[in-house]
Design an enzyme around this catalytic site. Structure first.
Site, short mmCIF file in Angstrom:
data_model
loop_
_atom_site.label_atom_id
_atom_site.label_comp_id
_atom_site.label_asym_id
_atom_site.label_seq_id
_atom_site.Cartn_x
_atom_site.Cartn_y
_atom_site.Cartn_z
N GLY A 180 1.30 -1.35 0.41
CA GLY A 180 0.19 -0.21 0.01
C GLY A 180 0.78 1.17 -0.49
O GLY A 180 2.19 1.44 -0.75
N GLU A 181 0.84 2.36 0.76
CA GLU A 181 1.54 3.76 0.99
C GLU A 181 2.17 3.32 2.56
O GLU A 181 0.88 3.53 3.10
CB GLU A 181 0.78 4.49 0.65
CG GLU A 181 1.33 5.39 -0.45
CD GLU A 181 2.13 6.29 0.90
OE1 GLU A 181 3.55 6.43 0.15
OE2 GLU A 181 1.90 6.60 2.25
N SER A 182 3.62 3.23 2.49
CA SER A 182 3.84 3.32 3.96
C SER A 182 3.33 4.64 4.86
O SER A 182 3.02 3.85 6.46
CB SER A 182 4.93 3.49 3.54
OG SER A 182 5.94 3.74 3.72
N CYS A 227 6.45 -5.35 0.77
CA CYS A 227 6.49 -4.18 0.42
C CYS A 227 5.79 -2.88 1.18
O CYS A 227 7.11 -2.41 1.49
CB CYS A 227 5.71 -3.64 -0.89
SG CYS A 227 6.34 -2.39 -2.27
N HIS A 234 4.80 -8.23 -4.37
CA HIS A 234 3.75 -8.54 -3.70
C HIS A 234 3.27 -10.48 -3.87
O HIS A 234 2.61 -10.58 -4.75
CB HIS A 234 2.49 -8.03 -4.32
CG HIS A 234 2.69 -6.53 -4.11
ND1 HIS A 234 1.67 -5.53 -2.67
CD2 HIS A 234 4.21 -5.58 -4.79
CE1 HIS A 234 2.11 -5.26 -3.04
NE2 HIS A 234 3.55 -4.72 -4.09
N GLU A 284 0.51 -11.51 -2.63
CA GLU A 284 -0.08 -11.99 -3.14
C GLU A 284 -0.94 -11.80 -3.90
O GLU A 284 -1.93 -11.83 -4.50
CB GLU A 284 -0.75 -10.74 -1.36
CG GLU A 284 -0.76 -9.38 -2.16
CD GLU A 284 0.62 -8.95 -1.73
OE1 GLU A 284 1.66 -9.76 -1.59
OE2 GLU A 284 0.41 -7.68 -1.53
N1 GLN Z 1 5.88 3.36 -2.43
C1 GLN Z 1 4.86 2.49 -1.31
C2 GLN Z 1 5.09 2.90 0.15
O1 GLN Z 1 6.50 3.46 0.06
C3 GLN Z 1 4.62 0.58 -1.31
C4 GLN Z 1 4.52 0.20 -2.38
C5 GLN Z 1 3.69 -0.65 -2.47
O2 GLN Z 1 3.40 -1.49 -1.12
N2 GLN Z 1 3.18 -1.12 -4.40
O3 GLN Z 1 5.02 2.58 0.85
#
Ligand code: GLN
Length: 204
Positions: free
Chosen positions: A49-51, A81, A179, A181
Site C-alpha cells: 500500500g502506501e507506508s 512492500c 507482492h 499475494e
Molecule cells: N512505495 C510504497 C511506499 O513507500 C510501497 C508500494 C507498495 O506497497 N506497492 O509505501
C-alpha cells in the site's frame, strides 16, 4: 494443533488479496482495524500500500503502539512492500516525518527501483521456497543494509542492478519487497503460516 488466527492490517493496502491467500491455507483470518482485533490475532500480515499513509492511519486508529508492543513481544509478522517498510528499523528516502513500527534490523530504500523501472515483474529464487518465484514489484523498496541477525532470502537483478535484497527474515519477522499475494502463488504465505503454526502450538 490449534488453528492460528492471522490478521491482516486493514486500514489501507491490498488487504483482500492477503485475506484470500491466507484463507486458502486453512487458517482463521481477521481484518485488523482496531486494537481489540489485533489482540485476537496470533500473527499479522502488513500488506502492500502506501507506508506513510498506513503509519498515519495506524496512529489515528490507536494501533501504532499496540503493533509495536506485539512485535516487541515476538508476534510473527509478514510484511509485503509497504509492509516491509513498516517493519524496517531504518528508512532511506522516506518522508521527513515517516514513522515505522520497526523490529527488522534493516535499512530499506523506499521507491528504490523507481529510479530505473517503476514497476516490473521477474523470476527469483527464494530460500525456503522450492522452484522459481514470480515477483511483482510495484514502486517497491529494496533492502539497502541488514543487521547481523537478518537472513537474506532473495535478491533480484532488474536491468543489470546487481543483486538487490528483496526478501529477508529475522526471527518471527518476514518481509518481501514484492507482492506474493498477487497472482495466486501461496508458497510464501505457506512459509509464514508454517512458521506461525510452529510458534503457536505451545499456547493454551
Ligand atoms: N512505495 C510504497 C511506499 O513507500 C510501497 C508500494 C507498495 O506497497 N506497492 O509505501
Amino acid at each position: 494443533m490449534p488453528t492460528p488466527t492471522i490478521g491482516v492490517f486493514a486500514l489501507q493496502g491490498d488487504v483482500r488479496e492477503h485475506l484470500r491467500a491466507l484463507e486458502t491455507l486453512g487458517v482463521t483470518t481477521l481484518a485488523v482495524r482496531r486494537p481489540s482485533e489485533l489482540e485476537a490475532c496470533d500473527a499479522l500480515v502488513l500488506p502492500g500500500g502506501e507506508s506513510t499513509t498506513m503509519a498515519k492511519l495506524a496512529r489515528t486508529f490507536e494501533l501504532l503502539e499496540p503493533l509495536r508492543d506485539r512485535i516487541k513481544r515476538g508476534m510473527p509478522v509478514f510484511g509485503t512492500c509497504a509492509g516491509m517498510i513498516l517493519l524496517a528499523d531504518r528508512v532511506e528516502d522516506g518522508t521527513a516525518d515517516q514513522e515505522t513500527l520497526g523490529g527488522l534490523d534493516i535499512t530499506v530504500r523506499r521507491n528504490a527501483f523507481g529510479r530505473q523501472v517503476d514497476s516490473f515483474e521477474g523470476e527469483l529464487a527464494m530460500a525456503g521456497v522450492e522452484g522459481p518465484v514470480h515477483g511483482v514489484f510495484i514502486r517497491a523498496p529494496w533492502v539497502e543494509a541488514v543487521g547481523p541477525e537478518v537472513e537474506v532470502l532473495a535478491r533480484v537483478e532488474p536491468d543489470g542492478d546487481a543483486g538487490r535484497i528483496v526478501a529477508v527474515r529475522q526471527g518471527p519477522l518476514l518481509a518481501t519487497s514484492f507482492h506474493p499475494e498477487v497472482g495466486g502463488d501461496t508458497r510464501i504465505h505457506q512459509l509464514f503460516v508454517d512458521f506461525v503454526r510452529a510458534t503457536t502450538t505451545d499456547e493454551p
